[in-house]
Design an enzyme around this catalytic site. Sequence first.
Site, mmCIF file in Angstrom:
data_model
loop_
_atom_site.group_PDB
_atom_site.id
_atom_site.type_symbol
_atom_site.label_atom_id
_atom_site.label_comp_id
_atom_site.label_asym_id
_atom_site.label_seq_id
_atom_site.Cartn_x
_atom_site.Cartn_y
_atom_site.Cartn_z
ATOM 1 N N ARG A 113 0.852 -1.190 0.000
ATOM 2 C CA ARG A 113 0.000 0.000 0.000
ATOM 3 C C ARG A 113 0.891 1.245 0.000
ATOM 4 N NH1 ARG A 113 -3.591 -2.668 -1.583
ATOM 5 N NH2 ARG A 113 -5.566 -3.190 -0.576
ATOM 6 N N GLU B 178 -4.239 7.273 -4.315
ATOM 7 C CA GLU B 178 -4.547 6.818 -5.676
ATOM 8 C C GLU B 178 -5.861 7.414 -6.173
ATOM 9 O OE1 GLU B 178 -4.364 2.539 -5.477
ATOM 10 O OE2 GLU B 178 -2.256 2.589 -4.921
ATOM 11 N N HIS C 248 -1.386 0.470 -9.946
ATOM 12 C CA HIS C 248 -2.008 -0.547 -9.073
ATOM 13 C C HIS C 248 -2.560 -1.736 -9.892
ATOM 14 C CE1 HIS C 248 -4.091 -1.035 -4.905
ATOM 15 N NE2 HIS C 248 -3.895 -2.228 -5.467
HETATM 16 P P1 NAP Z 1 -0.794 -11.402 4.872
HETATM 17 O O1 NAP Z 1 -0.701 -12.829 4.485
HETATM 18 O O2 NAP Z 1 -1.691 -11.005 5.992
HETATM 19 O O3 NAP Z 1 0.689 -10.895 5.180
HETATM 20 C C1 NAP Z 1 0.979 -9.687 5.783
HETATM 21 C C2 NAP Z 1 2.394 -9.743 6.320
HETATM 22 O O4 NAP Z 1 2.732 -8.471 6.858
HETATM 23 C C3 NAP Z 1 2.584 -10.762 7.432
HETATM 24 O O5 NAP Z 1 3.798 -11.452 7.226
HETATM 25 C C4 NAP Z 1 2.678 -9.925 8.706
HETATM 26 O O6 NAP Z 1 3.518 -10.593 9.615
HETATM 27 C C5 NAP Z 1 3.311 -8.654 8.159
HETATM 28 N N1 NAP Z 1 2.998 -7.471 8.946
HETATM 29 C C6 NAP Z 1 1.775 -6.991 9.293
HETATM 30 N N2 NAP Z 1 1.910 -5.871 10.027
HETATM 31 C C7 NAP Z 1 3.245 -5.651 10.137
HETATM 32 C C8 NAP Z 1 4.014 -4.651 10.786
HETATM 33 N N3 NAP Z 1 3.438 -3.649 11.477
HETATM 34 N N4 NAP Z 1 5.362 -4.712 10.689
HETATM 35 C C9 NAP Z 1 5.958 -5.725 10.020
HETATM 36 N N5 NAP Z 1 5.274 -6.688 9.371
HETATM 37 C C10 NAP Z 1 3.936 -6.654 9.446
HETATM 38 O O7 NAP Z 1 -1.240 -10.508 3.646
HETATM 39 P P2 NAP Z 1 -0.995 -10.757 2.083
HETATM 40 O O8 NAP Z 1 -2.098 -11.589 1.545
HETATM 41 O O9 NAP Z 1 0.405 -11.210 1.874
HETATM 42 O O10 NAP Z 1 -1.197 -9.254 1.528
HETATM 43 C C11 NAP Z 1 -0.414 -8.212 2.050
HETATM 44 C C12 NAP Z 1 -0.919 -6.858 1.585
HETATM 45 O O11 NAP Z 1 -0.556 -6.634 0.230
HETATM 46 C C13 NAP Z 1 -2.432 -6.664 1.581
HETATM 47 O O12 NAP Z 1 -2.917 -6.316 2.868
HETATM 48 C C14 NAP Z 1 -2.617 -5.543 0.579
HETATM 49 O O13 NAP Z 1 -2.577 -4.300 1.231
HETATM 50 C C15 NAP Z 1 -1.405 -5.661 -0.338
HETATM 51 N N6 NAP Z 1 -1.778 -6.102 -1.698
HETATM 52 C C16 NAP Z 1 -1.560 -5.271 -2.759
HETATM 53 C C17 NAP Z 1 -1.896 -5.692 -4.034
HETATM 54 C C18 NAP Z 1 -1.680 -4.827 -5.239
HETATM 55 O O14 NAP Z 1 -2.491 -4.885 -6.154
HETATM 56 N N7 NAP Z 1 -0.623 -4.047 -5.289
HETATM 57 C C19 NAP Z 1 -2.481 -6.943 -4.239
HETATM 58 C C20 NAP Z 1 -2.682 -7.752 -3.146
HETATM 59 C C21 NAP Z 1 -2.310 -7.336 -1.869
HETATM 60 P P3 NAP Z 1 3.346 -10.423 11.219
HETATM 61 O O15 NAP Z 1 1.883 -10.538 11.502
HETATM 62 O O16 NAP Z 1 4.172 -11.534 11.787
HETATM 63 O O17 NAP Z 1 3.909 -9.072 11.540
HETATM 64 C C1 8YV Z 2 -6.877 -4.976 -6.021
HETATM 65 C C2 8YV Z 2 -5.392 -5.208 -3.933
HETATM 66 O O1 8YV Z 2 -6.376 -4.079 -6.948
HETATM 67 O O2 8YV Z 2 -6.170 -7.289 -3.159
HETATM 68 C C3 8YV Z 2 -5.727 -6.178 -2.861
HETATM 69 O O3 8YV Z 2 -5.514 -5.839 -1.684
HETATM 70 O O4 8YV Z 2 -4.860 -4.167 -3.679
HETATM 71 C C4 8YV Z 2 -5.654 -5.535 -5.349
HETATM 72 O O5 8YV Z 2 -5.648 -6.898 -5.597
HETATM 73 C C5 8YV Z 2 -7.939 -4.281 -5.239
HETATM 74 O O6 8YV Z 2 -8.223 -4.830 -4.040
HETATM 75 C C6 8YV Z 2 -9.264 -4.263 -6.006
HETATM 76 O O7 8YV Z 2 -9.334 -3.226 -6.831
#
Ligand code: NAP
Ligand code: 8YV
Length: 322
Positions: free
Chosen positions: A232, A261, A279
């Site tokens: 994010r 965004e 994104h």
């Molecule tokens: P997840 O499985 O919940 O993983 C989150 C990771 O972050 C965990 O390893 C957690 O470990 C760590 N974490 C949380 N808070 C933290 C902190 N304060 N300091 C250090 N580490 C921390 O989530 P995910 O499915 O991998 O997705 C992660 C994030 O990616 C989503 O929440 C979303 O915002 C973003 N995302 C972006 C896109 C995009 O389109 N660009 C797509 C998908 C996801 P601990 O709990 O051990 O700290």
């Molecule tokens: C998507 C994301 O772009 O899953 C997330 O957290 O940031 C992305 O996969 C969004 O959620 C939907 O527009």
Amino acid sequence: MASKTRILVPGTIRERVLDRLREGFDVVRIDRADPSLLARSEAASISGVAVSGSFGAAMIEHLPSLEIIASFGVGYDGIDAQAAAGRGIAVTNTPDVLNDEVADTAIGLLINTVRRLPQAEAWLREGRWTREGAFPLTPLSLRGRKAGIYGLGRIGLAIAERLKGFGIEIAYHTRRPHEGVPYAYHPSLTALAEAVDILIAIVPKTPETHRTIDAAILRALGANGVLINVGRGWTVDEAALAAALEDGVIAAAGLDVFYDEPNVPEALLAQPNATLLPHVASASVVTRDAMADLVVDNLFSWFGRGAALTPVPETPFTRKTG
Ligand code: NAP
Ligand code: 8YV
């Protein structure tokens, strides 16, 4: 005939979600998540929500019979999960089905940032290859680098799996060490940034992660450092990043996400060593279809068998009936 369960869908969402919902539910559409768009009498008939984007406390309060909010995306920072939990309302997200797509994008963004492939293609398309000759050698390379993953969750692990194939040493920072993980753990983001020259951020948007990648972290990453953010924009101090790119505090950055965004600061747009994507990490038809299906399947599962498939940790509820 018994009336169908009513699902509210505010704003834009994939057509596939609407088509599948209409197979089992009565779908109510409004332009955006705004209580003034739904009369009290109609609001009282809504049992579920499917939403891509924000759904805040005011909307939750406006829906007295609401049982479940199915959110499109794994990050659910736009949903007030605390307000939902307080009312016993389940919130679901779309984990796992996008891990590989987002990890692929992170790697693509990393290579584009380091090897300047978008600029090389522009060189060709602008006729500069024929006029001026070969595209300049890139000062940066992946060879000999160490990567630090900030957030080793579902997607962070998928990114690490891919990086292993590049022969890149991997370390990580999370709030606590993760058992059974073969990568070096750093108890602070500063220690991680000091130890590596690629920093990949894939943490959720929470109060704790706000602008944690600041001027000090960028200095720790160093002059050969590359920042990649696919989590994010909230996590990065964008003004500090633009200054660090301009002043050579770090070498380059690749960003898929931004603080506000779709607005990208001019100061970042002005940096030739920034690779900027709108994104798109999960944005393929196959992955967005899988996310759409999980939104709908959560609603069918809740109203059919009384439990959501992928509830968020704040709302581990099952359905109260009768
Ligand atoms: P997840 O499985 O919940 O993983 C989150 C990771 O972050 C965990 O390893 C957690 O470990 C760590 N974490 C949380 N808070 C933290 C902190 N304060 N300091 C250090 N580490 C921390 O989530 P995910 O499915 O991998 O997705 C992660 C994030 O990616 C989503 O929440 C979303 O915002 C973003 N995302 C972006 C896109 C995009 O389109 N660009 C797509 C998908 C996801 P601990 O709990 O051990 O700290
Ligand atoms: C998507 C994301 O772009 O899953 C997330 O957290 O940031 C992305 O996969 C969004 O959620 C939907 O527009």
